[in-house]
Scaffold this motif. Structure first.
Motif, mmCIF file in Angstrom:
data_model
loop_
_atom_site.group_PDB
_atom_site.id
_atom_site.type_symbol
_atom_site.label_atom_id
_atom_site.label_comp_id
_atom_site.label_asym_id
_atom_site.label_seq_id
_atom_site.Cartn_x
_atom_site.Cartn_y
_atom_site.Cartn_z
ATOM 1 N N GLU A 1 0.819 -1.214 0.000
ATOM 2 C CA GLU A 1 0.000 0.000 0.000
ATOM 3 C C GLU A 1 0.857 1.271 0.000
ATOM 4 O OE1 GLU A 1 -3.336 -0.094 -0.229
ATOM 5 O OE2 GLU A 1 -3.075 -2.255 -0.439
ATOM 6 N N LEU A 2 2.185 1.110 0.017
ATOM 7 C CA LEU A 2 3.081 2.254 0.147
ATOM 8 C C LEU A 2 2.842 3.315 -0.918
ATOM 9 C CD1 LEU A 2 5.566 3.666 1.398
ATOM 10 C CD2 LEU A 2 7.000 2.279 -0.111
ATOM 11 N N PHE A 3 2.734 2.907 -2.180
ATOM 12 C CA PHE A 3 2.635 3.866 -3.279
ATOM 13 C C PHE A 3 1.185 4.204 -3.651
ATOM 14 C CE2 PHE A 3 6.731 1.644 -3.982
ATOM 15 C CZ PHE A 3 7.565 2.729 -3.785
ATOM 16 N N LYS A 4 0.265 3.878 -2.740
ATOM 17 C CA LYS A 4 -1.148 4.200 -2.978
ATOM 18 C C LYS A 4 -1.687 5.171 -1.939
ATOM 19 C CE LYS A 4 -1.897 -0.437 -4.902
ATOM 20 N NZ LYS A 4 -2.636 -1.721 -4.772
ATOM 21 N N GLN A 5 -0.780 5.670 -1.071
ATOM 22 C CA GLN A 5 -1.212 6.565 -0.011
ATOM 23 C C GLN A 5 -0.344 7.815 0.037
ATOM 24 O OE1 GLN A 5 -1.766 4.769 3.799
ATOM 25 N NE2 GLN A 5 -2.595 2.851 2.985
ATOM 26 N N GLY A 6 -0.798 8.793 0.840
ATOM 27 C CA GLY A 6 -0.027 10.007 1.093
ATOM 28 C C GLY A 6 0.368 10.759 -0.159
ATOM 29 N N GLU A 7 1.646 11.075 -0.289
ATOM 30 C CA GLU A 7 2.147 11.879 -1.400
ATOM 31 C C GLU A 7 2.054 11.169 -2.742
ATOM 32 O OE1 GLU A 7 6.443 12.336 -1.538
ATOM 33 O OE2 GLU A 7 6.612 10.848 0.082
ATOM 34 N N HIS A 8 1.826 9.830 -2.728
ATOM 35 C CA HIS A 8 1.781 9.059 -3.965
ATOM 36 C C HIS A 8 0.383 8.980 -4.594
ATOM 37 C CE1 HIS A 8 5.860 7.787 -3.144
ATOM 38 N NE2 HIS A 8 5.496 7.395 -1.933
ATOM 39 N N VAL A 9 -0.621 9.448 -3.845
ATOM 40 C CA VAL A 9 -2.000 9.366 -4.353
ATOM 41 C C VAL A 9 -2.132 10.118 -5.678
ATOM 42 C CG1 VAL A 9 -4.401 10.003 -3.916
ATOM 43 C CG2 VAL A 9 -3.007 9.060 -2.063
ATOM 44 N N GLY A 10 -2.675 9.440 -6.695
ATOM 45 C CA GLY A 10 -2.903 10.069 -7.994
ATOM 46 C C GLY A 10 -1.718 10.079 -8.924
ATOM 47 N N LYS A 11 -0.571 9.536 -8.492
ATOM 48 C CA LYS A 11 0.635 9.573 -9.330
ATOM 49 C C LYS A 11 0.720 8.383 -10.296
ATOM 50 C CE LYS A 11 3.933 12.211 -6.504
ATOM 51 N NZ LYS A 11 5.255 12.155 -5.857
ATOM 52 N N TYR A 12 0.123 7.261 -9.908
ATOM 53 C CA TYR A 12 0.298 6.041 -10.687
ATOM 54 C C TYR A 12 -1.055 5.398 -11.017
ATOM 55 C CZ TYR A 12 4.793 6.811 -8.430
ATOM 56 O OH TYR A 12 5.941 7.389 -7.964
ATOM 57 N N SER A 13 -1.063 4.635 -12.133
ATOM 58 C CA SER A 13 -2.303 3.996 -12.576
ATOM 59 C C SER A 13 -2.218 2.471 -12.572
ATOM 60 C CB SER A 13 -2.670 4.476 -13.986
ATOM 61 O OG SER A 13 -1.626 4.185 -14.915
ATOM 62 N N LYS A 14 -1.018 1.915 -12.645
ATOM 63 C CA LYS A 14 -0.860 0.462 -12.655
ATOM 64 C C LYS A 14 0.293 0.053 -11.743
ATOM 65 C CE LYS A 14 -2.606 -0.362 -17.351
ATOM 66 N NZ LYS A 14 -2.300 -0.964 -18.683
ATOM 67 N N TYR A 15 0.155 -1.139 -11.152
ATOM 68 C CA TYR A 15 1.133 -1.656 -10.214
ATOM 69 C C TYR A 15 1.408 -3.129 -10.529
ATOM 70 C CZ TYR A 15 -0.655 2.406 -7.666
ATOM 71 O OH TYR A 15 -1.060 3.667 -7.318
ATOM 72 N N ASP A 16 2.599 -3.636 -10.141
ATOM 73 C CA ASP A 16 2.853 -5.062 -10.320
ATOM 74 C C ASP A 16 2.330 -5.816 -9.096
ATOM 75 O OD1 ASP A 16 4.670 -4.748 -8.271
ATOM 76 O OD2 ASP A 16 6.450 -4.891 -9.542
ATOM 77 N N ASP A 17 2.583 -7.106 -9.029
ATOM 78 C CA ASP A 17 2.037 -7.929 -7.949
ATOM 79 C C ASP A 17 2.581 -7.554 -6.577
ATOM 80 O OD1 ASP A 17 0.561 -9.284 -9.813
ATOM 81 O OD2 ASP A 17 2.017 -10.939 -10.050
ATOM 82 N N ASP A 18 3.745 -6.902 -6.544
ATOM 83 C CA ASP A 18 4.344 -6.500 -5.269
ATOM 84 C C ASP A 18 3.908 -5.106 -4.832
ATOM 85 O OD1 ASP A 18 5.794 -8.873 -4.974
ATOM 86 O OD2 ASP A 18 7.364 -8.120 -6.329
ATOM 87 N N GLY A 19 3.098 -4.442 -5.676
ATOM 88 C CA GLY A 19 2.643 -3.100 -5.325
ATOM 89 C C GLY A 19 3.529 -1.985 -5.834
ATOM 90 N N ILE A 20 4.503 -2.318 -6.686
ATOM 91 C CA ILE A 20 5.407 -1.298 -7.238
ATOM 92 C C ILE A 20 4.784 -0.717 -8.510
ATOM 93 C CG2 ILE A 20 7.681 -0.891 -8.244
ATOM 94 C CD1 ILE A 20 8.740 -3.132 -6.474
ATOM 95 N N PRO A 21 4.680 0.609 -8.608
ATOM 96 C CA PRO A 21 4.078 1.245 -9.783
ATOM 97 C C PRO A 21 4.827 0.898 -11.071
ATOM 98 C CG PRO A 21 4.285 2.802 -7.989
ATOM 99 C CD PRO A 21 5.060 1.599 -7.583
#
Length: 451
Positions: free
Chosen positions: A396-416
């Motif tokens: 959930e690291l890159f889906k919260q806080g300052e990262h919200v709205g920056k990315y549209s797709k992620y791999d299985d580990d949650g990396i954009p």
């Protein structure tokens, strides 16, 4: 392809192929590096063996880690590019030019290196250790004199009538045996300036400085009593009206003695330097949030006793050290204009903290107390942030806080893998995100183990 060259070259050099070959060709006897390169030793010797080249001796040692300091060139360069630092010789910089400008001497740095030695054990050297070695190194060469950082005007109503000593010879180096130190004359004038840290409008039994209706001693001088306080419309102290006497009516010298500057004192710009970070051990994940934005405080109206001037009446040259009593060790900065009469001084080190004696009890100014509160608040905030990161699932690291709205797709580990517009991220960007993810995985795993 190479992250910088791309597909332009069919082959390109890497650390493992160039380091050992370069050492061999230059006939290096000892190749010394830090412990993270220990795993490269096998490939180092493997390549030299197959090339039939000279094999230097390889030694690994632990990194030099100093509290409140970072030594990463990448981080330091970023602080320059963002304007936090003034350049590579900024007195807060852990560079040779920065340390020199701060006032550290070559002999102090050499003694520091000898003192900490070389080890393979991970360690964190206290910054205070460097400052203590510096204070010892400079003790016999830094002339003592009195200075006030935030001057308050004090006018004596009975200066002409008071039968008090109005001049005194003071040792430049009081730690030396009597008669072995050169001296300078301290002259009492009808108006003097004391430090704002040594005055309060409300007295306290634990306070040894000056207050309305209270007696206090002037260092190397008589005693004074505050009779009146003149303030501005917003309550700022503009002037203190006082009387002079050898001793108060009870014939006892007050416990408090404060430094002062005569009315002909030299005005200078004081640059006060403190720790670069708010915490001793910097967290790579949030290091910019831990910066101490009050690591440099500039005061343009400070004053120092005129004994700082040379025999010709000129300002001291750059890199000349002085110890301002009860304040710290200062060095003349390169920005000083001797001919133009502009004096700039950097605080290299504060005086060693010790239990106040009955004759001396320095008090923190309101600004310094406020600074302490800010530091404590920031430390509490960092603790709460670290606790929150320990409970955050890495996916959930890159889906919260300052990262919200920056990315549209992620791999299985949650990396954009794609930005908000759907464009695939560059390999270098994904590589950086993976590093951030690895740090979060470590933080999260350690936090869960403690539960």
């Amino acid at each position: 392809g190479h992250p910088h060259i791309g597909d332009e070259w069919c082959i390109y050099p890497t650390y493992d192929f160039t380091h050992c070959v370069q050492d061999a060709l230059e006939d290096i006897d000892f190749s010394i590096c830090t412990l993270e390169f220990e795993t490269r030793r096998e490939s180092y010797y493997w390549l030299l063996h197959h090339l039939n080249l000279f094999k230097p001796m390889v030694y690994e040692m632990s990194r030099l880690n100093i509290s409140y300091v970072v030594l990463s060139k990448r981080k330091l360069l970023k602080l320059i590019n963002t304007g936090f630092f003034h350049g590579w010789d900024d007195p807060r910089m852990p560079t040779i030019s920065g340390l020199r400008r701060r006032g550290y001497t070559a002999s102090a740095l050499n003694r520091f290196c000898e003192d900490i030695g070389v080890t393979r054990n991970e360690n964190l050297i206290e910054y205070d250790r460097l400052q203590e070695i510096f204070r010892q190194d400079i003790d016999d060469t830094a002339k003592r004199c009195m200075a006030v950082l935030r001057p308050i005007k004090v006018t004596f109503t009975n200066f002409d009538d008071a039968t008090v000593p109005k001049s005194r010879e003071v040792a430049d180096f009081p730690q030396k045996p009597e008669g072995e130190s050169p001296t300078h004359t301290v002259n009492l004038t009808p108006t003097v300036y004391i430090d704002a840290a040594d005055f309060r409008t409300e007295d306290d039994k634990e306070y040894y400085g000056l207050a309305p209706g209270k007696w206090v001693g002037l260092r190397y001088g008589p005693c004074i009593k505050c009779e009146e306080v003149k303030t501005s419309a917003d309550g700022e102290v503009l002037e203190i009206v006082a009387t002079l006497a050898n001793l108060p009516p009870d014939e006892k010298r007050p416990k408090g003695n404060i430094q002062w500057s005569p009315e002909n004192g030299v005005t200078f710009e004081a640059r006060l330097y403190d720790h670069l970070f708010l915490v001793p051990q910097v967290d790579d994940a949030i290091w910019e949030q831990q910066l101490n934005y009050e690591s440099e405080v500039i005061i343009t109206t400070a004053m120092v006793d005129p004994s700082i001037l040379g025999a010709d009446g000129k300002l001291p040259a750059a890199q000349t050290h002085f110890q301002f009593e009860r304040i710290g060790v200062f060095v003349v900065d390169y920005d000083t204009d001797v001919e133009g009469g502009k004096l700039v001084m950097n605080r290299t080190a504060q005086l060693k903290a010790s239990k106040p004696k009955s004759v001396e009890a320095p008090q923190k100014s309101a600004a310094e107390q406020e600074k302490d509160e800010k530091r404590k608040a920031e430390q509490r905030r960092q603790t709460e942030l670290k606790k929150a990161m320990g409970n955050l699932d890495p996916k959930e690291l890159f889906k919260q806080g300052e990262h919200v709205g920056k990315y549209s797709k992620y791999d299985d580990d949650g990396i954009p893998t794609h930005d908000a517009a759907g464009e695939a991220l560059a390999k270098s960007a994904i590589k950086k995100l993976k590093k951030d993810m690895a740090k979060q995985v470590k933080t999260y795993t350690n936090a869960q183990k403690k539960k």
